[in-house]
Design a protein around this motif. Structure first.
Motif, PDB file in Angstrom:
ATOM      1  N   LYS A 176      10.778   9.397 -22.922  1.00  0.00           N
ATOM      2  CA  LYS A 176      11.196   8.457 -21.893  1.00  0.00           C
ATOM      3  C   LYS A 176      12.312   7.570 -22.425  1.00  0.00           C
ATOM      4  N   VAL A 177      13.273   7.295 -21.567  1.00  0.00           N
ATOM      5  CA  VAL A 177      14.387   6.409 -21.900  1.00  0.00           C
ATOM      6  C   VAL A 177      14.583   5.438 -20.741  1.00  0.00           C
ATOM      7  N   SER A 178      14.743   4.177 -21.052  1.00  0.00           N
ATOM      8  CA  SER A 178      15.057   3.181 -20.033  1.00  0.00           C
ATOM      9  C   SER A 178      16.047   2.169 -20.618  1.00  0.00           C
ATOM     10  N   PRO A 179      16.930   1.586 -19.798  1.00  0.00           N
ATOM     11  CA  PRO A 179      17.021   1.793 -18.348  1.00  0.00           C
ATOM     12  C   PRO A 179      17.597   3.158 -18.005  1.00  0.00           C
ATOM     13  N   ILE A 216      18.464  -0.033 -25.297  1.00  0.00           N
ATOM     14  CA  ILE A 216      17.655   0.924 -24.556  1.00  0.00           C
ATOM     15  C   ILE A 216      16.267   0.970 -25.181  1.00  0.00           C
ATOM     16  N   SER A 217      15.295   1.393 -24.391  1.00  0.00           N
ATOM     17  CA  SER A 217      13.927   1.534 -24.858  1.00  0.00           C
ATOM     18  C   SER A 217      13.582   3.019 -24.912  1.00  0.00           C
ATOM     19  N   LEU A 218      13.053   3.451 -26.049  1.00  0.00           N
ATOM     20  CA  LEU A 218      12.785   4.873 -26.272  1.00  0.00           C
ATOM     21  C   LEU A 218      11.312   5.086 -26.588  1.00  0.00           C
ATOM     22  N   THR A 219      10.710   6.064 -25.909  1.00  0.00           N
ATOM     23  CA  THR A 219       9.334   6.472 -26.176  1.00  0.00           C
ATOM     24  C   THR A 219       9.311   7.976 -26.418  1.00  0.00           C
ATOM     25  N   VAL A 220       8.766   8.377 -27.558  1.00  0.00           N
ATOM     26  CA  VAL A 220       8.687   9.797 -27.915  1.00  0.00           C
ATOM     27  C   VAL A 220       7.303  10.093 -28.479  1.00  0.00           C
ATOM     28  N   LYS A 221       6.742  11.187 -28.017  1.00  0.00           N
ATOM     29  CA  LYS A 221       5.485  11.676 -28.575  1.00  0.00           C
ATOM     30  C   LYS A 221       5.640  13.175 -28.816  1.00  0.00           C
ATOM     31  N   SER A 222       5.610  13.576 -30.100  1.00  0.00           N
ATOM     32  CA  SER A 222       5.837  14.985 -30.439  1.00  0.00           C
ATOM     33  C   SER A 222       4.976  15.383 -31.627  1.00  0.00           C
ATOM     34  N   TYR A 223       4.857  16.690 -31.791  1.00  0.00           N
ATOM     35  CA  TYR A 223       4.048  17.226 -32.890  1.00  0.00           C
ATOM     36  C   TYR A 223       4.808  18.348 -33.570  1.00  0.00           C
ATOM     37  N   LEU A 224       4.806  18.315 -34.897  1.00  0.00           N
ATOM     38  CA  LEU A 224       5.416  19.365 -35.706  1.00  0.00           C
ATOM     39  C   LEU A 224       4.290  20.096 -36.420  1.00  0.00           C
ATOM     40  N   LEU A 242      16.559   0.175 -29.128  1.00  0.00           N
ATOM     41  CA  LEU A 242      17.736   0.586 -29.890  1.00  0.00           C
ATOM     42  C   LEU A 242      18.984   0.004 -29.238  1.00  0.00           C
ATOM     43  N   ASN A 243      19.976  -0.296 -30.073  1.00  0.00           N
ATOM     44  CA  ASN A 243      21.249  -0.781 -29.572  1.00  0.00           C
ATOM     45  C   ASN A 243      22.293   0.315 -29.743  1.00  0.00           C
ATOM     46  N   ILE A 269      25.168   8.109 -17.906  1.00  0.00           N
ATOM     47  CA  ILE A 269      25.633   6.996 -18.730  1.00  0.00           C
ATOM     48  C   ILE A 269      26.622   6.180 -17.916  1.00  0.00           C
ATOM     49  N   ASP A 270      26.422   4.862 -17.913  1.00  0.00           N
ATOM     50  CA  ASP A 270      27.337   3.956 -17.225  1.00  0.00           C
ATOM     51  C   ASP A 270      28.015   3.021 -18.227  1.00  0.00           C
TER      52      ASP A 270
END
Length: 221
Positions: free
Chosen positions: A82-85, A94-102, A180-181, A220-221
């Motif tokens: 997920k990425v917002s806005p 921006i706000s980043l949410t990641v859930k993954s498995y290796l 993140l910036n 992207i804006d």
């Protein structure tokens, strides 16, 4: 077309003339495009198609989306991204949410093949590889890390228990609402790439074996 309000049941002369002109124009379009003037539906279908193309051009994608273009058997398994806005604004956080498995441990070299397309009107054009950005092939992304060994990984990697360089150990990799910036990123990309709708297709390999394939569509804006 002229519009004139009249009593119920009345039809003005101007309206009859305008309607006749419109029918004649539509008949001409049908004759030229469809080659069969008797099929009036064809001309109307063509006009509808043009309207749909215009709407598609004017509409902003605006919706971040991602998809697994590989196989569930690939070692890299992203469950949430997920990425917002949305859309993303450069020079802003921006706000980043990641859930993954290796499900395997991976060492260098890790090859990544990226294909990037940018929407121009209603066409998707390939963005060439320039300054290591765009549709590039990275033969070993492990060499791109700015944190070489033996220096310790800086924050936020240590706080999030994430590696900042190869190797990547088997296990879960998660971040939730990481802020993140993108200011530094905005400084290095060409001005003509600073805004628009983008499609990104990336595939990672380790010694010829595919690790994962994912595609992302974003604005992207």
């Amino acid at each position: 077309m002229k519009i004139k309000f009249m009593e119920k049941g009345d039809v003005g002369k101007e309206k009859l003339v305008d309607d006749a002109e419109e029918d004649q124009n539509l008949h001409q379009v049908t004759a030229i495009v469809c080659k069969r003037p008797a099929y009036g539906w064809c001309g109307r279908w063509m006009l509808t198609a043009v309207l749909l193309l215009v709407v598609t051009f004017l509409a902003h994608l605006g919706k971040f989306s991602w998809n697994n273009c590989g196989s569930m058997a690939d070692p890299v398994k992203v469950q949430e991204l997920k990425v917002s806005p949305d859309p993303v604004y450069l020079n802003q956080n921006i706000s980043l949410t990641v859930k993954s498995y290796l499900d395997v441990s991976v060492q260098a070299p890790i090859k990544v093949v990226a294909k990037v397309k940018r929407r121009v009107m209603w066409f998707w054009l390939t963005v060439p590889c320039m300054y290591n950005l765009g549709s590039c092939t990275y033969y070993d992304v492990c060499q791109l890390t700015p944190f070489p060994a033996p220096d310790p990984c800086p924050d936020p990697f240590t706080k999030l228990n994430l590696p900042c360089r190869c190797p990547f150990e088997k296990g879960w990799y998660e971040v939730h609402n990481l802020v993140l910036n993108l200011g530094a990123f905005a400084d290095i990309i060409p001005s003509w790439m600073e805004s628009g709708d983008y499609y990104i297709h990336a595939t990672a390999y380790h010694r010829g074996v595919r690790l994962g394939c994912y595609e992302v569509t974003t604005s992207i804006d």
